[in-house]
Scaffold this active site. Sequence first.
Site, short mmCIF file in Angstrom:
data_model
loop_
_atom_site.label_atom_id
_atom_site.label_comp_id
_atom_site.label_asym_id
_atom_site.label_seq_id
_atom_site.Cartn_x
_atom_site.Cartn_y
_atom_site.Cartn_z
N GLY A 149 2.44 2.82 10.68
CA GLY A 149 3.39 3.89 10.44
C GLY A 149 4.12 4.36 11.70
O GLY A 149 4.73 5.43 11.70
N HIS A 178 -9.47 1.56 5.13
CA HIS A 178 -8.14 1.77 5.72
C HIS A 178 -8.26 2.82 6.84
O HIS A 178 -9.04 3.77 6.72
CB HIS A 178 -7.15 2.23 4.65
CG HIS A 178 -5.74 2.26 5.18
ND1 HIS A 178 -5.26 3.32 5.90
CD2 HIS A 178 -4.75 1.34 5.13
CE1 HIS A 178 -4.01 3.05 6.27
NE2 HIS A 178 -3.69 1.86 5.82
N GLU A 229 -5.39 -4.26 11.13
CA GLU A 229 -4.38 -3.21 11.26
C GLU A 229 -4.66 -2.37 12.51
O GLU A 229 -5.46 -1.43 12.46
CB GLU A 229 -4.40 -2.30 10.03
CG GLU A 229 -4.06 -3.02 8.74
CD GLU A 229 -3.46 -2.05 7.73
OE1 GLU A 229 -2.34 -2.32 7.28
OE2 GLU A 229 -4.09 -1.04 7.42
N SER A 281 3.46 -1.48 10.53
CA SER A 281 4.92 -1.47 10.74
C SER A 281 5.61 -2.79 10.41
O SER A 281 6.58 -3.17 11.06
CB SER A 281 5.24 -1.02 12.17
OG SER A 281 4.75 0.29 12.40
N ASN A 334 0.88 -1.17 0.00
CA ASN A 334 0.00 0.00 0.00
C ASN A 334 0.91 1.22 0.00
O ASN A 334 1.48 1.58 1.03
CB ASN A 334 -0.90 -0.02 1.25
CG ASN A 334 -1.68 1.28 1.42
OD1 ASN A 334 -1.80 2.06 0.48
ND2 ASN A 334 -2.20 1.51 2.62
N TRP A 335 1.03 1.82 -1.19
CA TRP A 335 1.96 2.96 -1.30
C TRP A 335 1.43 4.24 -0.67
O TRP A 335 2.15 5.21 -0.51
CB TRP A 335 2.26 3.24 -2.78
CG TRP A 335 3.09 2.21 -3.46
CD1 TRP A 335 3.65 1.09 -2.90
CD2 TRP A 335 3.46 2.18 -4.84
NE1 TRP A 335 4.35 0.39 -3.85
CE2 TRP A 335 4.24 1.03 -5.05
CE3 TRP A 335 3.20 3.03 -5.93
CZ2 TRP A 335 4.77 0.71 -6.30
CZ3 TRP A 335 3.72 2.71 -7.18
CH2 TRP A 335 4.51 1.55 -7.35
N LYS A 336 0.13 4.26 -0.39
CA LYS A 336 -0.51 5.50 0.11
C LYS A 336 -0.24 6.62 -0.90
O LYS A 336 -0.16 6.34 -2.10
CB LYS A 336 -0.01 5.82 1.52
CG LYS A 336 -0.11 4.59 2.44
CD LYS A 336 0.12 4.87 3.89
CE LYS A 336 0.01 3.56 4.66
NZ LYS A 336 0.06 3.75 6.10
N GLY A 385 2.88 -0.87 4.34
CA GLY A 385 2.91 0.53 3.94
C GLY A 385 4.34 0.99 3.71
O GLY A 385 4.93 0.74 2.66
N GLY A 386 4.92 1.64 4.71
CA GLY A 386 6.25 2.24 4.58
C GLY A 386 7.30 1.36 3.92
O GLY A 386 8.00 1.79 3.00
N GLU A 406 -6.58 5.27 7.65
CA GLU A 406 -6.39 6.68 7.26
C GLU A 406 -7.66 7.22 6.61
O GLU A 406 -8.00 8.40 6.77
CB GLU A 406 -5.17 6.81 6.34
CG GLU A 406 -3.89 6.68 7.15
CD GLU A 406 -2.74 6.01 6.43
OE1 GLU A 406 -2.73 5.99 5.18
OE2 GLU A 406 -1.84 5.49 7.12
P1 PGA Z 1 2.84 0.73 7.66
O1 PGA Z 1 1.37 0.90 7.01
O2 PGA Z 1 3.38 -0.58 7.12
O3 PGA Z 1 3.62 1.92 7.16
O4 PGA Z 1 2.66 0.71 9.13
C1 PGA Z 1 0.51 -0.18 6.92
C2 PGA Z 1 -0.79 0.28 6.29
O5 PGA Z 1 -1.21 1.40 6.54
O6 PGA Z 1 -1.44 -0.48 5.53
#
Ligand code: PGA
Length: 257
Positions: free
Chosen positions: A177, A99, A171, A217, A11-13, A238-239, A101
């Site tokens: 993050g 998600h 999650e 994370s 997930n590149w966001k 994500g990251g 966010e």
């Molecule tokens: P993260 O994000 O790996 O940066 O914690 C995960 C996500 O939001 O799907």
Amino acid sequence: VSARSPWYVANWKMNLTPSAARVWCEALRAGLDRLQEPVPELGVAPPLIALDTVRQALRGSGVVIGAQNCHAEASGAFTGEVSAEMLADAACRFVLVGHSERRHLFGENDEEVGRKAAAAVRAGIEPLICVGEKEEQREAGQTPEVLSRQLDRALEYLLDLRSADLTLAYEPVWAIGTGRVADASQIEEAHAILRGKLVEIAGEKTARTTRILYGGSVTPQNAEKLAPIEGVDGFLIGGASLDAARFLQVACPRARC
Ligand code: PGA
């Protein structure tokens, strides 16, 4: 024996321009070509502006592409939005819904998450439904009810639940993050709650075949410890997914790009 093979989803966001996306895809392909082991199931959800670049650059690689969000309606006067039908036509095979966010920064509620999941299924793409508790909810002992409620509402609008293909991602909001990974017992417990709830609302068969990913994370460093946890069918990353080599290493610890 589990009926579910692991799935690793990037997930590149709101990261990576179309040009950076092309470079990422080339690096991933190079890593896949060098793999000494079976190619894992991978998915990538780029920003929409990079979708076509990614589709072309990953053609024939077996990596599936998806989106990070969709609108619940098929079309109409919704400036700035994209429907699940449009995503399906643009070769998306899955779409993230709910998600954290989207829920917390953009005010999406459980009902919208449910309507989006249903829209995805109607369009023939798999909803990857994200659920998770906030830190204060965990501290107040509310994790089971939060997860159950989120899952209930997310599936409420799916008419034919027993035949729908879906994936869940657990999650915990406090782990996204932040570099703070949930511990094994927390993950195992949350996945068991979700699997139990799935049996209740969607039946044994759907519960047996639905993958439940962990996200929050995840890095190549902790993936090896997280992967064997009971009930974990892969990761939403994500990251660490912004670097193709690190993303591939989450799935295959010995891989190199
Ligand atoms: P993260 O994000 O790996 O940066 O914690 C995960 C996500 O939001 O799907």
